[in-house]
Motif scaffolding. Structure first.
Motif, PDB file in Angstrom:
ATOM      1  N   VAL A  17      37.075  39.025  36.144  1.00  0.00           N
ATOM      2  CA  VAL A  17      38.248  38.987  35.260  1.00  0.00           C
ATOM      3  C   VAL A  17      38.340  40.247  34.400  1.00  0.00           C
ATOM      4  N   TYR A  51      43.119  37.587  28.720  1.00  0.00           N
ATOM      5  CA  TYR A  51      44.301  36.974  29.320  1.00  0.00           C
ATOM      6  C   TYR A  51      45.514  37.088  28.397  1.00  0.00           C
ATOM      7  N   VAL A  80      45.240  34.351  37.594  1.00  0.00           N
ATOM      8  CA  VAL A  80      43.924  33.971  38.118  1.00  0.00           C
ATOM      9  C   VAL A  80      43.778  32.458  38.009  1.00  0.00           C
ATOM     10  N   SER A 108      46.050  33.190  33.415  1.00  0.00           N
ATOM     11  CA  SER A 108      45.096  32.285  34.055  1.00  0.00           C
ATOM     12  C   SER A 108      45.620  30.855  34.038  1.00  0.00           C
TER      13      SER A 108
END
Length: 333
Positions: free
Chosen positions: A160, A194, A145, A176
């Protein structure tokens, strides 16, 4: 006497079993957040290429020196849907065959304007379902992302979290790319899901800010970026990579705005050991040469970061001038 020997034997056996348990725990600690074995630091490389040129760009890479490859950028269309990309599944398999995890990145520094609309609640589920389907259909290891700047708004966190839930259910990664100057806009909840957070420690200035000519990716900025994400935001250091630029920016009355590192050292021999080039009558190019890149990799190691990230792989130079080669030399010391 025999009783004492038996007791000593049992104690020895118990010690061995406990040592084995501790070894197992230590080995578990070498796994990343996606459950994969960690045999070396992360070297995350972005490949920036259009879909039309992706095959040729991929063929030029030496995958032995990276652990993760992020294809930038594969954004859906304005309807939130994807069109097939020629030979994409083959590229994914070739990377995986060389033990490289491969992800596709969405967003970018200049994302399609409609992406902001796709992140809104009424379109979010369709977008996420399509992203996950695209990852599954092409057997990607996950999604990166790279949503930046004003696109990080009230829709960022719910997007997210929802995307992460679907990917984790399929044992796929979510990573990310983030910069420090918009760090406050990213919630702790989003950071927590993440698997890798790639810190874009560059672009402190550039062609969009001609009044502020000078280095765009300093060692001091790298220190500050790691301090912010690891110490201030409390992100586990093992999840953080320090971003390294394979490009430079030109400032001056008659000089190009951007250059790849490879082009710089090819056009001006000997500049691989510098961080800037003065071009008479044109201007100055600022970049990171071999010495600064090595110093930054050593910094990442000293802060126990997960590794480093590269933007972008096609910007490198061959042979002994290669920044990627220098990175791996430092990490293998």
């Amino acid at each position: 006497m025999m009783k004492q020997i038996k007791i000593l034997f049992l104690l020895s056996l118990l010690f061995s079993l406990l040592a084995g348990c501790e070894k197992s725990k230590a080995e578990e600690g070498q796994k990343d957040d996606a459950g994969a074995e960690r045999s070396r630091p992360f070297v995350v490389g972005y490949l920036f290429s259009s879909s039309d040129n992706l095959n040729a760009a991929f063929a030029s890479l030496d995958l032995r020196h990276i652990t993760h490859l992020n294809i930038a950028f594969l954004n859906p269309g304005a309807d939130g849907l994807y069109k097939p990309v020629n030979r994409l599944a083959t590229i994914v398999k070739q990377a995986q065959d060389q033990k490289v995890k491969i992800l596709f990145s969405i967003g970018g520094g200049v994302p399609p304007p409609y992406l902001k609309d796709l992140l809104k609640p009424e379109k979010r589920s369709t977008l996420i379902n399509e992203l996950v389907k695209f990852a599954v259909d092409n057997n990607f290891d996950g999604i990166d992302v790279d949503i930046e700047n004003e696109f990080i708004d009230e829709n960022y966190e719910p997007f997210v979290l929802a995307l992460s839930a679907q990917l984790k259910a399929l044992n796929k990664m979510i990573t990310s790319a983030l910069n420090t100057w918009t760090g406050k806009a990213v919630s702790d909840k989003a950071l927590a899901v993440y698997d890798i957070i790639n810190i874009m420690s560059y672009d402190q200035t550039g062609p969009w800010n001609k009044e502020r000519s000078g280095p765009h990716s300093t060692f001091e900025a790298a220190q500050a970026d790691l301090d912010y994400w690891i110490n201030t935001r409390k992100v586990p250091a093992a999840k953080v990579t320090l971003g390294l630029p394979f490009y430079g920016y030109g400032f001056g009355p008659a000089i190009a705005e951007s250059f790849s590192y490879g082009d710089i050292v090819k056009q001006w021999p000997g500049t691989e050991l510098q961080d800037q080039v003065e071009v008479p009558g044109q201007g100055t190019i600022y970049y990171n040469g071999l010495l600064t890149i090595r110093k930054k990799v050593e910094l990442a190691r000293s802060r126990k970061a997960g590794g480093v990230m590269i933007w972008q792989l096609l910007g490198d130079a061959p042979g002994d001038k290669s920044l990627l080669k220098a990175i791996n030399e430092v990490l293998s010391d």
